[in-house]
Design an enzyme around this catalytic site. Sequence first.
Site, PDB file in Angstrom:
ATOM      1  CG  HIS A  34      -1.857  -1.088   1.385  1.00 14.22           C
ATOM      2  ND1 HIS A  34      -1.723  -2.063   2.338  1.00 14.22           N
ATOM      3  CD2 HIS A  34      -2.977  -1.387   0.694  1.00 14.22           C
ATOM      4  CE1 HIS A  34      -2.744  -2.919   2.239  1.00 14.22           C
ATOM      5  NE2 HIS A  34      -3.511  -2.542   1.242  1.00 14.22           N
ATOM      6  CG  ASP A 147      -5.530  -7.330  -5.703  1.00 15.34           C
ATOM      7  OD1 ASP A 147      -5.834  -8.461  -5.320  1.00 15.34           O
ATOM      8  OD2 ASP A 147      -4.924  -6.517  -4.979  1.00 15.34           O
ATOM      9  NE  ARG A 184      -8.519 -12.355   1.928  1.00 18.48           N
ATOM     10  CZ  ARG A 184      -9.081 -11.504   1.081  1.00 18.48           C
ATOM     11  NH1 ARG A 184      -8.397 -11.023   0.071  1.00 18.48           N
ATOM     12  NH2 ARG A 184     -10.348 -11.138   1.242  1.00 18.48           N
TER      13      ARG A 184
END
Length: 293
Positions: A34, A147, A184
């Site tokens: 991030h 992603d 995760r």
Amino acid sequence: MRVTGSLSEFQELRQALNGRVGAVYTMGALHVGHLSLLSHAREENDAVVATLFVNPKQFARNEDLSRYPRTLESDLQKFERAGVDLVLTPSPEMMYPPGFQTRVDVKIVSQGLEGERRPDHFTGVVTVVAKLFNLTHPDRAYFGQKDAQQVVVIRQMARDLNFPVEIIVCPTVRETDGLAMSSRNVFLTPEQRQAAAVLYGALQAAGGAYDQGEHVPAHLIEAVQDVIAAEPLAEIDYIALNDPRTLSPIHQMTNLPVLLSLSVRFGATRLLDNCLLPLSLNNLIDLTRLLGV
Ligand code: AMP
């Protein structure tokens, strides 16, 4: 840095920002992946807005919404250190008040890969990102390569709905052993965590084979399978080769770049990773050219 949970206050503060605005949308539990999006946004824009919202609409009933890691205080510190000007931390009730009834669906590019395994996931993602585009009005929005399908789906929605935003795609940030950073990863046991480095090894093996002239799709997939099969804790969910722009499956290779994606289970945790082939394309400029813009 200003932080607000109120949509109307956020919109007022957003209007007061001058110049070009870069946006980063997160579900929190911030890690270096991030931070790299934030750092690109900071470098390339006059102001940076960020959002922190664990979007219930993108989780299926059997998925880990309630277990999703939540670390608000440390996330806000990280936003501040990254030079973010304005943060939105809305509640689910604010984003989806009683009576909310709109959904935004992207058809073709949502259908394969993750879309096949997680029905309604991309509808949840695209609906919230359309709302966040309207709330944040970014000139540029920054997404992660990790992603890859998500960014292709969002790009399609932005085009189809005429959002005047540039979609920038930042390379996947990895741990030192190559595991892609992900919120995760905390669900992995120490043994699974160690084993999970095999995903990067498998992508590298396919990249090496590709560079040496192996352009038969089935052989490239076998190269990935062989590496993962050597790791007893890993259970392959899918390995796929797709056109990065359309996400159509590749049956026959041309000279055009391809997207190699994989999904592998370690116990109850399913991890994703991907790379463009040739491996030399996995940089911000080529990723943005092929998956974003
Ligand atoms: P999330 O908070 O998981 O919804 O992710 C927010 C954004 O960060 C998405 O655009 C992700 O693709 C991106 N992201 C997540 N992990 C990484 C990573 N390891 N490297 C780069 N970007 C990432």
